[in-house]
Each structure stands twice: as structure tokens, then as C-alpha cells.
Scaffold this motif. Structure first.
Motif, PDB file in Angstrom:
ATOM      1  N   ILE A 299       0.278   5.104   0.296  1.00  0.00           N
ATOM      2  CA  ILE A 299      -0.872   5.958   0.612  1.00  0.00           C
ATOM      3  C   ILE A 299      -0.447   7.420   0.710  1.00  0.00           C
TER       4      ILE A 299
ATOM      5  N   LEU B 291       0.852  -1.195   0.000  1.00  0.00           N
ATOM      6  CA  LEU B 291       0.000   0.000   0.000  1.00  0.00           C
ATOM      7  C   LEU B 291       0.881   1.236   0.000  1.00  0.00           C
TER       8      LEU B 291
ATOM      9  N   ILE C  35       3.739  -1.255   3.801  1.00  0.00           N
ATOM     10  CA  ILE C  35       2.815  -0.129   3.925  1.00  0.00           C
ATOM     11  C   ILE C  35       3.631   1.157   3.999  1.00  0.00           C
TER      12      ILE C  35
END
Lengths: 179, 370
Positions: free
Chosen positions: B158, B156, B188
């Protein structure tokens, strides 16, 4: 000098491993012979054999009638079961990649037209042969790849909603058996 | 006969399907479910458009209760979201892009048919829908429908400000699953990792082999936080790469499979750092380290506490890469020594016997620090 006759490998296997054979009669009165290992792949047939109490001695004298399956489908089913009778049970999918592989031999066996394939699925469903069901459904499912709705409708022989409605109307308009 | 104005009634021009005595719609529900289960989830939207009956069947039975992804990479930006995935025998991506008030969705699928590459591209404009909402709906479905197989990697990226919503969607989807999602590698990149700690706790801890949590903004030295990342049950964890905000010493003793670690020691005192290193080195035979020291005191404390300091320099198998704080250290490769100072230049050192004499490092430390 005597020459030993060539014995087909299939027969050698049968004699060596299991000589019990059963007779099956299709809906159009074709008779098929199937070995015990092969017939076990069909839950329906094996339950029937067990319930009828057929043994190695009386198996060939008591053919099993299968009303819901015609000779053509039964031939394919018998071929499939004989081919896969010694297959090991597949382990559950626990791995990282869950890949379904349709063997080439089975792909060839199932290279029939779509309507026949649908009929084979119905027969397989009746005889409860899990592996063949999976393979047939895979072939049908694979046909959906990258197709438009219109193409899918033709491939799967599905009438349009309008045709469907017309069929329903004509069915309801026509007098029933009592009328 | 087709109408003169057939363009207004396109159904009248539709080619007739061959008349089968037995067609797909004659299949019993069980068979239909197996057939639909063997289709790809990318094709379901086409199948739903074939006829009313098929659409009703699909909507009521959910033919793909379990989708198996091998890789899932999601990049979320202010105006678009890109989802790259790899599933059985195919790879694809879906792009959700903001177009004014609308959302444009582009799906691209690559697969092989008889060893030939085929590509499918579908584009659709969804009017009056925010692109993030469209993505969140799909993402939640996707997580919920992932089957019990292992998702090879979940990545991910983000953009700032969006992490809380992503984490919220993930929590909702993962907590609704009957069994925890099994993921092997997790990466992440977020500016608020604390949002994802509850999400991590929803994953199957026995499957994770690699965890990377980083700020997407690598140069950011600003707001740093210490978080408790409970890794006690992560028995397969082999690679850990965490930014300064996540340090939790006690559970690290439970690691048994660590082969590489990237650790930032800003928040630990020297003894803690030495303890962590000793655990990783001796118990887990970790052979690759990447350390960052944020302050001179930090490094100094580490060196003082490292009672087994010699292994870093003497053990030929150990590769040690150290990034020292700017203006704190000098290196004299020719004389095979390093010197600690408060006002020298930034330097990176690859630690082996040829470059660093750790005894020398120890010797030049102030007497009271020894």
C-alpha cells in the motif's frame, strides 16, 4: 475337458453383492433394468420404491413407470447410476483448493448435443440425482468460458429479446383453447 | 429482412440461435443456479448481456455467492491498482488505472484448455470514475464473496496515505461476513500498521500460519510506534515478521508452532528480549532467527539478560543472523571474537561457532553489566 464360460465382471459383482434388480419404464415405453445400489442414487426413484413396498421378490414383476423421462435420457441415467453406484460420498470441501474434477468417463457420457443435455438436466432434476446434476451443469457451465454474449446465446439456444418479444406477442394474439 | 440501415439496428443482424425445444432459459431456477455456479465469475458479465431474463436471474440470485481464491496480491499506488489472483485452474490480474478523470480497467486471464495456454484480455474505460473508488467497490465485493475455503495468501502493498481507506474497506467487508475469512499467509506492507490491527482481528485466528507486517519503506528509521498485536489465539502461527512498531510479549508464550521469527527489539528491555528468545527457542524449537538491535544499549542489555547465552553460539542447529547498529561493534574473525565499541563500523554477523565466541562477548562486557 470342460471349459468354464467367461462371466462378465458386472454380473459377478451383482450376484456377489446385490442381486436385487428393478424395472423402470420410460415415457416412450422402453424398459430398463437397474440394480438396487444404482437406483438409490435417484432420490425420487428410491422414495417411490420404498413407498410402493417393492422387495427383492416382487421387484421385477412391478415395473416403475417414469412419465417425465424418455428412453434416451433414461438410458444415460441408468448407465451413469450403474457406473457410480459404489462411489463413496464426497467429503465436504474444506481444503485450501476446492477443485471440481469431471471424470473422463462421465465427460464422454455427456458428450451429447446441447439440447439433449438440457433435457437430461430436466430428467435428472426430476429423478433427483445430485451427482449427475452437478456433472451436467458443469459441462454446460464450462461452455461459457471465454465466450461473447452472442456466442453464449447461440450455444445455449436462447432467442434474442426481440425474438422473445415476437414469440410472446404471437402467443398472446393467437386464440386460446377456449377461443 | 435486415434493414438498409442495419448498422443503426445491430440487433437485426444478430444470428439466430438454433431453435431448441429445451434451452437454458427452460431450466428450473435450482438447475439454473447450479449451472451458473459452475461458470467462472469472470464470465458472468458476458452472461448478463445475453438477454433480459438471464440478466434478471443473475442479478436476483447471485450465482457466485462463494468464490475461492488461492492467492490474492494487491499493489496500490498513487495512480493505479493491480490485483493479481489465482483461482481454480486459472490466474488473472485486474489493473485499475487513472486516466485523467476516468478509470481504465484491464482484465487479463490465463487458463489452460487441454493443456494449452489460453489468454483473455478485456479493457474498459469507466468514465468520470476515480480508479480507487472502482477498485474499492470490487475489493469489497471480492472479500465479501470469498467462500469458506482458505485463501492461501493475501498480500497488500500500500502506497503512503492510502492505508486508512483500505483498512476501512476491509473492515466493512470482513465484518459483514457471516464467518471470519480464513487466510493462511498474510503480508501487509504499509506505513501505518496500526490501521490493520482491527482488520487482523476479523480474520480466523486459527488459520494464519504466517504474518508479515512491514513498512514498505525499509530504510525508514523515523517515526516508530509500539502496537499491541494480540496473537493469543493464533494457534497455527509459524512465521512472524514484524517491524519495530509491533511488539507484544505475553501472547508469544502461547505460540506452539513457530519455526521462524524476525523480531526487532527496539522497544523491549534486555530481560524481555531474552524471555522472548528463550520462549521461542526452547518451547517452540524455532531454528531461524533474524534480530535487529537499534541501539548499543539495546544490544548490551540483551546480552546481559541472556542467561542462556551460550546456546546461540554453541548449538550447531541454531542459525543466527544479527544486524548490529552502525558504529557499535567490531568483529575479528581470525581471532574468533567480536568486540563491542561505540565508534566502529557497521557489520553483519552470521552467528555460529566459527565466527562468534559468545563467552568472549560476555567476558568483554563491562564488569558491572555482568
Amino acid at each position: 475337458m470342460s471349459v468354464e464360460p467367461e462371466v462378465p465382471i458386472v454380473q459377478v459383482e451383482e450376484v456377489r453383492e446385490n442381486p436385487v434388480l428393478y424395472k423402470i419404464i420410460s415415457s416412450d415405453n422402453h424398459v430398463f433394468t437397474i440394480s438396487e445400489h444404482a437406483v438409490k442414487l435417484s432420490k425420487t426413484l428410491w422414495d417411490l420404491i420404498t413407498n410402493l413396498g417393492l422387495t427383492a421378490e416382487n421387484a421385477l414383476d412391478n415395473p416403475i413407470p417414469v412419465e417425465n423421462v424418455n428412453g434416451k435420457n433414461m438410458e444415460t441415467i441408468v448407465q451413469f447410476c450403474e457406473r457410480h453406484k459404489y462411489d463413496e460420498e464426497e467429503p465436504e470441501y474444506t481444503n485450501y483448493i476446492r477443485e471440481f474434477v469431471l471424470p473422463e468417463w462421465d465427460r464422454q457420457l455427456l458428450s451429447i448435443d446441447n439440447e439433449e443435455l438440457f433435457q437430461l438436466i430436466l430428467a435428472t432434476n426430476y429423478l433427483d440425482i445430485q451427482k449427475l446434476m452437478d456433472y451436467c451443469c458443469r459441462v454446460i457451465g464450462d461452455m461459457a468460458k471465454d465466450k461473447t454474449p452472442e456466442e453464449l446465446r447461440i450455444i445455449y439456444g436462447i432467442p434474442t429479446d426481440a425474438e422473445d418479444d415476437a414469440l410472446e406477442r404471437s402467443a398472446s394474439d393467437s386464440p386460446g383453447p377456449s377461443g | 429482412m435486415p434493414s438498409i440501415f442495419s448498422c443503426l439496428f445491430p440487433q437485426l443482424l444478430r444470428p439466430k440461435a438454433p431453435k431448441y425445444d429445451t434451452n437454458l432459459m427452460d431450466m428450473p431456477a435450482d438447475c439454473m443456479n447450479i449451472i451458473l455456479g459452475h461458470t467462472w465469475f469472470e464470465d458472468i458479465h458476458s452472461l448478463r448481456q445475453v438477454c433480459h431474463s438471464l440478466r434478471t436471474h443473475i442479478d436476483t440470485t447471485n450465482p457466485h455467492p462463494g468464490v475461492q481464491f488461492m492467492q490474492l496480491q494487491i499493489r496500490i499506488k498513487e495512480t493505479w491498482v493491480l490485483v493479481n489472483y489465482m483461482a481454480e485452474k486459472r490466474m488473472g490480474n485486474i489493473n485499475y488505472e487513472m486516466k485523467g478523470e476516468d478509470c481504465e480497467v484491464t482484465q487479463r486471464l490465463l487458463y489452460l484448455v487441454n493443456r494449452k495456454k489460453r489468454e483473455r484480455k478485456v479493457r474498459k474505460l469507466i468514465e468520470n470514475q476515480n480508479f480507487l473508488n472502482v477498485f474499492f467497490t470490487d475489493f469489497e465485493r471480492l472479500l465479501k464473496s470469498h467462500n469458506q475455503g482458505i485463501l492461501g495468501s493475501l498480500t497488500l502493498h500500500i502506497a503512503p496515505g492510502l492505508s486508512p481507506r483500505i483498512a476501512q474497506v476491509m473492515m466493512r467487508a470482513l465484518s459483514a461476513k457471516p464467518r471470519p475469512l480464513r487466510v493462511r499467509d498474510i503480508e501487509i506492507f504499509t506505513e501505518t500498521p496500526e490501521e490493520f490491527l482491527p482488520v487482523l482481528s476479523q480474520l480466523d485466528p486459527r488459520e494464519v500460519e504466517s504474518l508479515t507486517m512491514k513498512s514498505g519503506n525499509s530504510g525508514d528509521q523515523g517515526d516508530k510506534r509500539t502496537l499491541n498485536l494480540n496473537l493469543e489465539r493464533w494457534t497455527k502461527l509459524g512465521h512472524l515478521e514484524i517491524d519495530p512498531w509491533i511488539v507484544d510479549v505475553p501472547p508469544m508464550k502461547t505460540f506452539r508452532t513457530m519455526w521462524a521469527a524476525t523480531l526487532h527489539f527496539e522497544t523491549l528491555n534486555g530481560e524481555q528480549m531474552a524471555e522472548v528468545l528463550e520462549i521461542i527457542r526452547s518451547k517452540h524449537r524455532c531454528r531461524h532467527f533474524d534480530f535487529t538491535f537499534q541501539t548499543f544499549e539495546n544490544l548490551e542489555a540483551f546480552l546481559n539478560s541472556l542467561h542462556t547465552y551460550f546456546w546461540l553460539g554453541r548449538d550447531g542447529e541454531v542459525q543466527c543472523f544479527m544486524e548490529f547498529p552502525k558504529g557499535q561493534i567490531t568483529v575479528d574473525k581470525g581471532r574468533n571474537r567480536i568486540q563491542l565499541k561505540r565508534d566502529v563500523w557497521d557489520v553483519k554477523i552470521t552467528g555460529d561457532d566459527d565466527v562468534i565466541d559468545w563467552k568472549e562477548v560476555h567476558r568483554i562486557l563491562p564488569e558491572e553489566k555482568k
